[in-house]
Scaffold this motif. Structure first.
Motif, PDB file in Angstrom:
ATOM      1  N   GLN A   1     -34.573  -7.357  -7.627  1.00  0.00           N
ATOM      2  CA  GLN A   1     -33.913  -8.458  -8.486  1.00  0.00           C
ATOM      3  C   GLN A   1     -33.121  -7.880  -9.835  1.00  0.00           C
ATOM      4  OE1 GLN A   1     -37.640 -10.694  -8.804  1.00  0.00           O
ATOM      5  NE2 GLN A   1     -36.575 -12.414  -7.436  1.00  0.00           N
ATOM      6  N   MET A   2     -33.366  -8.463 -10.692  1.00  0.00           N
ATOM      7  CA  MET A   2     -32.582  -7.778 -12.003  1.00  0.00           C
ATOM      8  C   MET A   2     -33.082  -6.207 -12.055  1.00  0.00           C
ATOM      9  SD  MET A   2     -35.546  -9.100 -12.893  1.00  0.00           S
ATOM     10  CE  MET A   2     -34.996 -10.923 -12.867  1.00  0.00           C
ATOM     11  N   PRO A   3     -34.088  -5.663 -12.040  1.00  0.00           N
ATOM     12  CA  PRO A   3     -34.123  -4.294 -12.332  1.00  0.00           C
ATOM     13  C   PRO A   3     -33.320  -3.301 -11.559  1.00  0.00           C
ATOM     14  CG  PRO A   3     -36.299  -5.194 -12.035  1.00  0.00           C
ATOM     15  CD  PRO A   3     -35.366  -6.312 -11.706  1.00  0.00           C
ATOM     16  N   ALA A   4     -32.873  -3.822 -10.192  1.00  0.00           N
ATOM     17  CA  ALA A   4     -32.047  -3.051  -9.429  1.00  0.00           C
ATOM     18  C   ALA A   4     -30.426  -3.146  -9.800  1.00  0.00           C
ATOM     19  CB  ALA A   4     -32.079  -3.550  -7.886  1.00  0.00           C
ATOM     20  N   ASN A   5     -30.052  -4.413 -10.365  1.00  0.00           N
ATOM     21  CA  ASN A   5     -28.826  -4.479 -10.824  1.00  0.00           C
ATOM     22  C   ASN A   5     -28.634  -3.546 -12.007  1.00  0.00           C
ATOM     23  OD1 ASN A   5     -28.337  -6.688  -9.152  1.00  0.00           O
ATOM     24  ND2 ASN A   5     -28.772  -8.442 -10.530  1.00  0.00           N
ATOM     25  N   TYR A   6     -29.564  -3.488 -13.047  1.00  0.00           N
ATOM     26  CA  TYR A   6     -29.411  -2.496 -14.148  1.00  0.00           C
ATOM     27  C   TYR A   6     -29.576  -0.983 -13.686  1.00  0.00           C
ATOM     28  CZ  TYR A   6     -28.693  -6.399 -17.302  1.00  0.00           C
ATOM     29  OH  TYR A   6     -28.103  -7.188 -18.136  1.00  0.00           O
TER      30      TYR A   6
END
Length: 317
Positions: A66-71
């Motif tokens: 989720q958001m960890p992959a985006n960052y």
């Protein structure tokens, strides 16, 4: 302590995100007898020199995709080796002690982040002298705890940090009586070996941790196949008695925070910064919601620019 307004930060910083591709590698590491699943993100055509690194962690109940992959991708595009992972009891990682899953445990997650730093520092692609931490939402507090006094970590960045104290907890969760009731639910759930409910649901749904729709409930956003979408009521006590906003003095690393008055509990960030005696950069974006910070491309890019520049400053020392 220094603080940058949005206008000043925008003037000082241009996005350095390159058009380069990012490659990933799935890895595993150990902590307290459990195997954790992680992903290393690397800039393509990076050469042979080891890279400065960033360990990225996400919001409560989240998984690494989720958001960890985006960052992590944003950091890799900016020349860092980035690392994400699933905490124990979540995603592809092993269980918490007692074969327990889906408990939001600040202590266990902090321990997992510390183990991730130890693992990342051993990777041949990583410059072990330049390892940083990036915590998003709930894991911001865990990240601060994991890097405080940690000689493996140079700098820390927090995006949309959920930094609560007792006053904020009581405001969010129904006052003293509401908090006491949830702690009672937590203790009963723990006594019976767990009580698992859906984590996300439509607005107003009953029996759901987050009956608000939005990011976690939308298939094209956070409701991805990898998401557990579960919450163990046994985790309430540990979460509600966790007050990172009251403990800024434990942090001994330079800090960058990106947040918005339109996102969750900005008062927690203000309380934390008021008590932090170290070097801090705070960027306040206008009209950015908590979920916008997770996956809205423009807002993710702006936040990534700020924390990447903060981490680059450590390369000069």
């Amino acid at each position: 302590m220094k603080s940058l307004s949005l206008t000043t930060a925008a003037a000082l910083m241009a996005s350095t995100a390159a058009l380069a591709q990012v490659e990933t590698r799935t890895v595993t590491f150990q902590n307290e007898g459990a195997t954790l699943s992680g992903t290393l993100y690397l800039p393509e055509n990076r050469g042979d020199a080891p890279l400065p690194a960033v360990v990225v962690t996400g919001a409560w109940t989240s998984v690494q995709e989720q958001m960890p992959a985006n960052y992590a991708r944003e950091m890799a595009e900016r020349g860092f080796a980035a690392f994400t992972f699933d905490f124990r009891g979540w995603g592809k990682s092993g269980d918490l002690p007692g074969d327990v899953r889906f408990v939001e445990s600040p202590a266990a997650k902090t321990s997992d982040i510390q183990a991730a730093f130890e693992f990342v520092a051993t990777l041949p692609e990583v410059d072990a002298d330049h390892v940083n931490g990036l915590g998003i939402c709930a894991s911001a507090g865990y990240m601060v705890d994991a890097v405080a006094g940690n000689p493996l970590v140079q700098r820390v960045g927090l995006v949309a940090p959920w930094l609560q104290n007792q006053d904020i907890v009581e405001t969010v969760y129904g006052g003293k009586d509401g908090v006491a009731g949830l702690i009672g639910i937590s203790q009963a759930a723990e006594a019976q070996g767990g009580d698992i409910i859906p984590a996300a649901g439509p607005e107003g749904a009953e029996g759901v941790l987050m009956p608000i729709g939005g990011y976690y409930y939308e298939a094209d956003r956070g409701a991805i196949p990898e998401y557990d979408d579960k919450w163990n009521n046994a985790g309430w006590e540990g979460w509600l008695t966790y007050h990172p906003a009251d403990n800024p003095r434990r942090l001994d690393k330079p800090l960058a925070i990106v947040h918005s008055e339109s996102a969750a509990i900005p008062q927690g960030v203000q309380t934390f910064l008021a008590g932090f005696a170290g070097d801090a950069t705070a960027q306040w974006l206008e009209d950015v919601t908590q979920f916008d910070f997770y996956d809205n491309p423009a807002d993710v890019t702006r936040a990534a620019d700020t924390v990447a520049e903060h981490f680059r400053l450590g390369l000069d020392g």
